[in-house]
Design a protein around this motif. Structure first.
Motif, PDB file in Angstrom:
ATOM      1  N   ILE A  58      -8.544   1.886  -5.845  1.00  0.00           N
ATOM      2  CA  ILE A  58      -7.078   1.953  -5.773  1.00  0.00           C
ATOM      3  C   ILE A  58      -6.493   0.567  -5.613  1.00  0.00           C
ATOM      4  CG2 ILE A  58      -5.104   2.851  -4.463  1.00  0.00           C
ATOM      5  CD1 ILE A  58      -6.848   5.236  -3.674  1.00  0.00           C
ATOM      6  N   ARG A  59      -7.112  -0.246  -4.770  1.00  0.00           N
ATOM      7  CA  ARG A  59      -6.510  -1.563  -4.542  1.00  0.00           C
ATOM      8  C   ARG A  59      -6.688  -2.517  -5.724  1.00  0.00           C
ATOM      9  NH1 ARG A  59     -10.975  -2.344  -0.168  1.00  0.00           N
ATOM     10  NH2 ARG A  59     -12.266  -4.041  -0.984  1.00  0.00           N
ATOM     11  N   LYS A  60      -7.502  -2.125  -6.703  1.00  0.00           N
ATOM     12  CA  LYS A  60      -7.657  -2.933  -7.919  1.00  0.00           C
ATOM     13  C   LYS A  60      -6.598  -2.614  -8.970  1.00  0.00           C
ATOM     14  CE  LYS A  60     -12.675  -3.704  -7.634  1.00  0.00           C
ATOM     15  NZ  LYS A  60     -13.987  -3.380  -8.274  1.00  0.00           N
ATOM     16  N   ILE A  61      -5.834  -1.538  -8.774  1.00  0.00           N
ATOM     17  CA  ILE A  61      -4.833  -1.142  -9.763  1.00  0.00           C
ATOM     18  C   ILE A  61      -3.719  -2.193  -9.820  1.00  0.00           C
ATOM     19  CG2 ILE A  61      -3.076   0.582 -10.334  1.00  0.00           C
ATOM     20  CD1 ILE A  61      -4.878   2.691  -9.076  1.00  0.00           C
ATOM     21  N   PRO A  62      -3.392  -2.690 -10.997  1.00  0.00           N
ATOM     22  CA  PRO A  62      -2.302  -3.673 -11.106  1.00  0.00           C
ATOM     23  C   PRO A  62      -0.999  -3.109 -10.535  1.00  0.00           C
ATOM     24  CG  PRO A  62      -3.541  -3.547 -13.163  1.00  0.00           C
ATOM     25  CD  PRO A  62      -4.042  -2.419 -12.298  1.00  0.00           C
ATOM     26  N   GLY A  63      -0.333  -3.920  -9.732  1.00  0.00           N
ATOM     27  CA  GLY A  63       0.922  -3.494  -9.117  1.00  0.00           C
ATOM     28  C   GLY A  63       0.760  -3.047  -7.680  1.00  0.00           C
ATOM     29  N   ILE A  64      -0.479  -2.828  -7.236  1.00  0.00           N
ATOM     30  CA  ILE A  64      -0.721  -2.439  -5.845  1.00  0.00           C
ATOM     31  C   ILE A  64      -1.158  -3.669  -5.050  1.00  0.00           C
ATOM     32  CG2 ILE A  64      -2.219  -1.102  -4.312  1.00  0.00           C
ATOM     33  CD1 ILE A  64      -2.186   1.134  -6.315  1.00  0.00           C
ATOM     34  N   LYS A  65      -0.370  -3.988  -4.042  1.00  0.00           N
ATOM     35  CA  LYS A  65      -0.663  -5.144  -3.209  1.00  0.00           C
ATOM     36  C   LYS A  65      -1.580  -4.800  -2.040  1.00  0.00           C
ATOM     37  CE  LYS A  65       3.968  -7.041  -4.107  1.00  0.00           C
ATOM     38  NZ  LYS A  65       5.274  -7.396  -3.483  1.00  0.00           N
ATOM     39  N   LYS A  66      -1.374  -3.604  -1.470  1.00  0.00           N
ATOM     40  CA  LYS A  66      -2.110  -3.228  -0.274  1.00  0.00           C
ATOM     41  C   LYS A  66      -2.242  -1.709  -0.217  1.00  0.00           C
ATOM     42  CE  LYS A  66      -3.639  -5.186   3.713  1.00  0.00           C
ATOM     43  NZ  LYS A  66      -4.458  -6.387   3.839  1.00  0.00           N
ATOM     44  N   VAL A  67      -3.390  -1.254   0.273  1.00  0.00           N
ATOM     45  CA  VAL A  67      -3.631   0.173   0.477  1.00  0.00           C
ATOM     46  C   VAL A  67      -3.950   0.372   1.950  1.00  0.00           C
ATOM     47  CG1 VAL A  67      -5.028   2.171  -0.155  1.00  0.00           C
ATOM     48  CG2 VAL A  67      -4.586   0.379  -1.841  1.00  0.00           C
ATOM     49  N   ALA A  90      -2.040   7.415  -8.118  1.00  0.00           N
ATOM     50  CA  ALA A  90      -1.716   6.040  -7.727  1.00  0.00           C
ATOM     51  C   ALA A  90      -0.978   5.321  -8.852  1.00  0.00           C
ATOM     52  CB  ALA A  90      -2.994   5.289  -7.364  1.00  0.00           C
ATOM     53  N   GLY A  91      -1.399   5.580 -10.084  1.00  0.00           N
ATOM     54  CA  GLY A  91      -0.706   4.986 -11.237  1.00  0.00           C
ATOM     55  C   GLY A  91       0.722   5.473 -11.356  1.00  0.00           C
ATOM     56  N   GLU A  92       0.955   6.756 -11.078  1.00  0.00           N
ATOM     57  CA  GLU A  92       2.313   7.305 -11.095  1.00  0.00           C
ATOM     58  C   GLU A  92       3.173   6.635 -10.032  1.00  0.00           C
ATOM     59  OE1 GLU A  92       2.582  11.526 -10.864  1.00  0.00           O
ATOM     60  OE2 GLU A  92       0.966  11.864 -12.296  1.00  0.00           O
ATOM     61  N   ILE A  93       2.612   6.423  -8.857  1.00  0.00           N
ATOM     62  CA  ILE A  93       3.362   5.790  -7.767  1.00  0.00           C
ATOM     63  C   ILE A  93       3.753   4.363  -8.152  1.00  0.00           C
ATOM     64  CG2 ILE A  93       3.163   4.925  -5.401  1.00  0.00           C
ATOM     65  CD1 ILE A  93       1.450   7.376  -4.763  1.00  0.00           C
ATOM     66  N   VAL A  94       2.835   3.643  -8.783  1.00  0.00           N
ATOM     67  CA  VAL A  94       3.120   2.263  -9.197  1.00  0.00           C
ATOM     68  C   VAL A  94       4.323   2.213 -10.134  1.00  0.00           C
ATOM     69  CG1 VAL A  94       2.250   0.334 -10.586  1.00  0.00           C
ATOM     70  CG2 VAL A  94       0.778   1.398  -8.874  1.00  0.00           C
ATOM     71  N   ARG A  95       4.483   3.236 -10.960  1.00  0.00           N
ATOM     72  CA  ARG A  95       5.584   3.251 -11.934  1.00  0.00           C
ATOM     73  C   ARG A  95       6.916   3.700 -11.336  1.00  0.00           C
ATOM     74  NH1 ARG A  95       1.135   4.988 -15.007  1.00  0.00           N
ATOM     75  NH2 ARG A  95       1.579   7.201 -14.647  1.00  0.00           N
ATOM     76  N   MET A  96       6.931   4.110 -10.075  1.00  0.00           N
ATOM     77  CA  MET A  96       8.187   4.528  -9.455  1.00  0.00           C
ATOM     78  C   MET A  96       9.082   3.309  -9.241  1.00  0.00           C
ATOM     79  SD  MET A  96       6.626   7.359  -6.781  1.00  0.00           S
ATOM     80  CE  MET A  96       8.210   7.870  -6.122  1.00  0.00           C
ATOM     81  N   PRO A  97      10.375   3.429  -9.545  1.00  0.00           N
ATOM     82  CA  PRO A  97      11.253   2.254  -9.515  1.00  0.00           C
ATOM     83  C   PRO A  97      11.394   1.589  -8.142  1.00  0.00           C
ATOM     84  CG  PRO A  97      12.517   4.288  -9.809  1.00  0.00           C
ATOM     85  CD  PRO A  97      11.081   4.646  -9.997  1.00  0.00           C
ATOM     86  N   ASP A  98      11.225   2.332  -7.069  1.00  0.00           N
ATOM     87  CA  ASP A  98      11.408   1.739  -5.744  1.00  0.00           C
ATOM     88  C   ASP A  98      10.084   1.402  -5.060  1.00  0.00           C
ATOM     89  OD1 ASP A  98      10.852   4.434  -5.635  1.00  0.00           O
ATOM     90  OD2 ASP A  98      12.137   4.850  -3.915  1.00  0.00           O
ATOM     91  N   PHE A  99       8.978   1.451  -5.808  1.00  0.00           N
ATOM     92  CA  PHE A  99       7.682   1.112  -5.225  1.00  0.00           C
ATOM     93  C   PHE A  99       7.570  -0.402  -5.050  1.00  0.00           C
ATOM     94  CE2 PHE A  99       3.035   0.194  -5.878  1.00  0.00           C
ATOM     95  CZ  PHE A  99       2.603   0.749  -4.688  1.00  0.00           C
TER      96      PHE A  99
END
Length: 633
Positions: free
Chosen positions: A401-410, A336-345
């Motif tokens: 997962i939904r507490k990870i900074p950068g994630i708005k919705k799961v 999930a952290g890797e996905i957050v760092r993707m430029p188009d996420f």
């Protein structure tokens, strides 16, 4: 140099490679993502020090494209792709599909029919003695004599027709690791016969001592009863702990299936999903518009594998198995952290789940020692008393997962078993699901509501669906949310005739649901339902089963599920007439369609005459707008 695996000689030269250890031939375009089998197998081999190159969607009309990366040192791996190549190419009506989501720009026609066989036969023209290993979903589900819907015939094991040396069935990670080690040690492919989760050809059975022999190819061609018996044995022995070797004869040779590979441990699952995937398609496809299939999975997370739901129309039991294999919470949070760092996420995780989202743990503790119960289901016809229905760990995972900074919705979009959720009686999970993990619509799959059909499907009945629907609507009302339940239904499944199709149409009328899309049953290899479709026999009970095979019968059933569509009027009228249900043709609220204008007035019921101007109002939302319940989230 990119971090993708080599696809050209230039890529190999950049890595300083003169020869590959393994060459992977794939029917899909190269997408370096853990939702694509070729990427997983190739990355795993890379981790253990092997040099792997990929030739994706080679031109099969000549041998030239297959030679692009040269002869590999240890072996050639062949997969038709993430879908069976026939299912990829044809619809349920046996018409060509206009697109292929696993090809550049969605272009159709870049892989042959029966790709595994075609690729292997081309490779045999070039390198006759190089070890040739087939795998993937197409090989996995066609490993024995099987019914092929598109040719309406019984075809031989794909291992026979491809002339491959070894067939890997199932997900393949344990098998490929063991196989690569034996080949690297100098053991000839003809002597590698002991790897669980593989099939091989042999002319003698003297080396086997405890096995189940099923009716041979010629027997299953000549007798549908023998075909059903062969399938039953395959199905019952499909367990890594208690399963036996299975043998099927083909003239003077046999196909031998070793028992399935053992389930992956949590550590092994983490190892696979922690590999250095690029998480996108190879840059060579950018000009063509990329690979459409990546859009569904790019921001999704696989949390586990396997399914003990055992729906009759699904062959997942034969590929991923019935024993759940889960990743650790830590591994999932790293991804999930890797996905957050993707430029188009954009902040939205599209899914966290597996074949069934809320199956995060083995069905019961006994499976670890005894395997899945022989001839019994965990959820059907009722939930087993030993079934572990606790949703706590899955709920805690979603919260983390939904507490990870950068994630708005799961979101949770993979299949959710509502009968399993009801068995858990976990309203807290349902509440948080509705509050945080649904975006307007929750898709579920009752598939049918006729008791006769759902029993053959191995699915929960109508009452269970209605109970969940009521609970879902109650929770959303309490939350002040306007969210809908979107059920998937299937037409023409074995056991479903016009009577059952009318029953389903009446259910759709009473619930106000108007499906824009209806799934026709497709008899794909490896499922109980496909066996029923071909033989007219339930292989597990021996009972005869009605099957709608004629195209016109299928059209009538499909039309009934979309009876509100004006284009289907004539078909619905014909279906209701054939089903002796003309009471559903008229002006009463319970009628499905009005009488045709050119029919004599005598054909209209007396009750209908007095209600000529009445019509059934469509379901509407709070703002008075007609509900559209089946659009994509």
């Amino acid at each position: 140099m990119t971090n993708f695996l080599p696809m050209t000689r230039e890529d190999m030269a950049e890595r300083g490679w003169e020869q590959l250890d393994f060459l992977f031939i794939s029917g899909d375009a190269y997408v370096d993502h853990p939702s694509f089998g070729p990427a997983i197998i190739s990355r795993l081999l890379e981790k253990y020090g092997y040099k792997v190159g990929i030739i994706a969607q080679p031109d099969w009309r000549t041998t030239n494209d297959f030679k692009r990366l040269g002869k590999p040192r240890l072996g050639i791996l062949v997969s038709a792709g993430n879908l069976d190549s026939m299912l990829n190419k044809y619809t349920a009506a046996k018409k060509y599909r206009s697109t292929d989501n696993y090809s550049p720009g969605g272009q159709a026609g870049l892989r042959p029919e029966r790709a595994t066989i075609v690729y292997c036969n081309r490779l045999r023209e070039i390198w006759k003695k190089t070890p040739l290993i087939i795998g993937g979903i197409e090989a996995s589900l066609r490993r024995f004599a099987h019914y092929d819907y598109w040719s309406d015939s019984i075809r031989r094991s794909v291992l026979i027709d491809s002339r491959a040396d070894l067939l890997i069935y199932g997900m393949g990670e344990k098998q490929i690791k063991d196989l690569a080690a034996q080949l690297a040690a100098g053991i000839g492919i003809e002597n590698i016969r002991d790897i669980p989760g593989t099939c091989y050809r042999t002319e003698t059975l003297e080396h086997l001592w405890d096995y189940a022999e099923i009716p041979g190819y010629q027997e299953v061609v000549n007798s549908k009863a023998d075909f059903a018996q062969a399938f039953k044995i395959q199905y019952l022995e499909q367990d890594p702990i208690r399963g036996k070797n299975i043998v099927q004869g083909y003239g003077e040779q046999y196909v031998v299936q070793n028992p399935p590979a053992m389930p992956l441990s949590t550590q092994e699952m983490d190892e696979i999903y922690d590999l250095p995937y690029q998480r996108t398609y190879h840059p060579s496809y950018t000009a063509a518009g990329g690979i459409p299939a990546i859009q569904e999975v790019k921001f999704s997370i696989v949390s586990h594998r396997g399914c003990y739901g055992s729906c009759s129309f699904c062959a997942l039991y034969a590929h991923q198995g019935r024993i759940i294999q889960s990743r650790s919470k830590e591994s999932i949070l790293r991804e999930a952290g890797e996905i957050v760092r993707m430029p188009d996420f954009k902040g939205y995780i599209h899914d966290v789940g597996g074949p069934t989202a809320n199956f995060r743990q083995p069905a019961c503790e006994q499976q670890a020692d005894r395997g899945a119960c022989r001839g019994k289901q965990c959820l059907f016809p009722n939930a087993c008393k030993s079934l572990n229905t606790d949703h706590t760990e899955y709920l805690e995972l979603l919260r983390a997962i939904r507490k990870i900074p950068g994630i708005k919705k799961v979101f949770v979009r993979s299949g959710l078993r509502y009968d399993y959720l009801l068995a858990a009686n976990d309203m807290q999970f349902l509440r948080e699901l509705c509050e945080h993990h649904v975006s307007g619509q929750l898709k579920v799959a009752p598939e049918h509501i006729s008791a006769k059909v759902t029993q053959l499907m191995g699915k929960a009945g109508k009452d269970t669906y209605l109970k969940f629907k009521k609970a879902y609507e109650k929770v959303n009302k309490e939350l002040g949310k306007e969210q809908y339940l979107v059920p998937y239904f299937m037409s023409s499944h074995p056991g479903a005739g016009l009577k059952e199709a009318v029953e389903l149409a009446e259910f759709l009328r009473d619930t106000g649901y108007n499906p824009e899309q209806v799934q026709d049953f497709i008899p794909t290899p490896g499922s109980i339902s496909t066996c029923m479709y071909y033989t007219g026999i339930n292989p597990l009970t021996g009972e005869k089963v009605y099957v709608a095979k004629k195209p016109e019968d299928k059209r009538l059933q499909r039309a009934l599920l979309q009876y509100r569509n004006p284009k289907n009027y004539e078909l619905v009228y014909e279906a209701l007439t054939k089903a002796n249900r003309r009471d559903l043709i008229g002006y009463e609220p319970k009628c499905l369609i009005r009488p045709p204008r050119n029919k004599p007035q005598a054909a209209v019921s007396q009750a209908g005459k007095s209600n000529k101007t009445r019509r059934v109002a469509p379901a509407r939302d709070k703002r008075g707008k007609e509900k559209r319940l089946d659009r994509k989230i």
